[in-house]
Write a protein that holds these residues in place. Structure first.
Motif, short mmCIF file in Angstrom:
data_model
loop_
_atom_site.label_atom_id
_atom_site.label_comp_id
_atom_site.label_asym_id
_atom_site.label_seq_id
_atom_site.Cartn_x
_atom_site.Cartn_y
_atom_site.Cartn_z
N GLN A 45 -26.80 23.91 -10.12
CA GLN A 45 -27.69 25.06 -10.00
C GLN A 45 -28.61 24.94 -8.78
O GLN A 45 -28.99 25.92 -8.18
CB GLN A 45 -28.51 25.22 -11.28
N HIS A 46 -28.94 23.69 -8.42
CA HIS A 46 -29.89 23.45 -7.33
C HIS A 46 -29.23 22.82 -6.11
O HIS A 46 -29.89 22.13 -5.32
CB HIS A 46 -31.06 22.60 -7.84
N ASN A 70 -32.99 23.46 2.09
CA ASN A 70 -34.15 23.30 1.19
C ASN A 70 -33.92 22.15 0.21
O ASN A 70 -34.34 22.23 -0.94
CB ASN A 70 -34.40 24.60 0.42
N GLN A 73 -37.02 20.75 -1.81
CA GLN A 73 -37.44 21.67 -2.87
C GLN A 73 -36.41 21.70 -4.00
O GLN A 73 -36.77 21.67 -5.17
CB GLN A 73 -37.64 23.08 -2.30
N ASN A 74 -35.13 21.76 -3.65
CA ASN A 74 -34.08 21.79 -4.67
C ASN A 74 -34.11 20.55 -5.55
O ASN A 74 -33.98 20.63 -6.77
CB ASN A 74 -32.70 21.94 -4.03
N CYS A 76 -36.69 18.58 -6.11
CA CYS A 76 -37.92 18.60 -6.92
C CYS A 76 -37.81 19.56 -8.10
O CYS A 76 -38.22 19.23 -9.22
CB CYS A 76 -39.12 18.94 -6.06
N VAL A 77 -37.24 20.73 -7.87
CA VAL A 77 -37.07 21.69 -8.96
C VAL A 77 -36.08 21.15 -9.99
O VAL A 77 -36.29 21.26 -11.20
CB VAL A 77 -36.63 23.08 -8.42
N ALA A 78 -35.00 20.54 -9.51
CA ALA A 78 -34.04 19.91 -10.44
C ALA A 78 -34.73 18.81 -11.25
O ALA A 78 -34.49 18.68 -12.46
CB ALA A 78 -32.85 19.34 -9.67
N VAL A 80 -37.86 18.66 -12.15
CA VAL A 80 -38.70 19.31 -13.17
C VAL A 80 -37.83 19.78 -14.33
O VAL A 80 -38.16 19.56 -15.49
CB VAL A 80 -39.51 20.48 -12.56
N HIS A 81 -36.69 20.40 -14.01
CA HIS A 81 -35.80 20.87 -15.08
C HIS A 81 -35.26 19.72 -15.92
O HIS A 81 -35.17 19.82 -17.14
CB HIS A 81 -34.66 21.68 -14.49
N ASP A 84 -37.92 18.38 -18.20
CA ASP A 84 -38.26 19.33 -19.26
C ASP A 84 -37.26 19.32 -20.42
O ASP A 84 -37.45 20.06 -21.38
CB ASP A 84 -38.35 20.75 -18.71
#
Length: 105
Positions: A45-46, A70, A73-74, A76-78, A80-81, A84
């Motif tokens: 997804q990232h 990116n 950013q990708n 870091c967002v991965a 976080v996911h 979670d």
């Protein structure tokens, strides 16, 4: 990849072996399959790639195989996911950098 900036994400599950020690092999395979599937889905997804996994430890790369401007950013967002994921006690780390270009000697 020499000279290209990449991001690397390391992910692990605390207590995985203790939690699953009493599981039957079918339960363990089902749980492992669910975990790998979730990690791969988040990586994909990232724009990341699963480079390595052993048990409950995973290494994902960003911008190493699939170009991703990116990538920081990708990653870091991965991260976080992944952190979670409510059913897992996860540890996540991200590192970004550029491999030095190699010169001919």
């Amino acid at each position: 990849v020499a000279g290209r900036a990449i991001s690397v994400l390391a992910f692990g599950v605390r207590g995985f072996h203790n939690k699953t020690a009493s599981y039957h092999s079918k339960q363990m395979c089902t749980l492992q399959d669910a975990l790998v599937s979730k990690v791969v889905a988040i990586a994909t997804q990232h724009k990341g790639v699963l480079d390595y996994f052993q048990g409950d430890h995973f290494v994902l790369s960003f911008n190493a195989v699939t170009p991703s401007p990116n990538h920081v950013q990708n990653a870091c967002v991965a991260a976080v996911h992944l952190s979670d994921m409510a059913t897992w006690n996860a540890t996540v780390g991200v590192s970004s950098g550029r491999e030095p270009s190699r010169s001919s000697a």
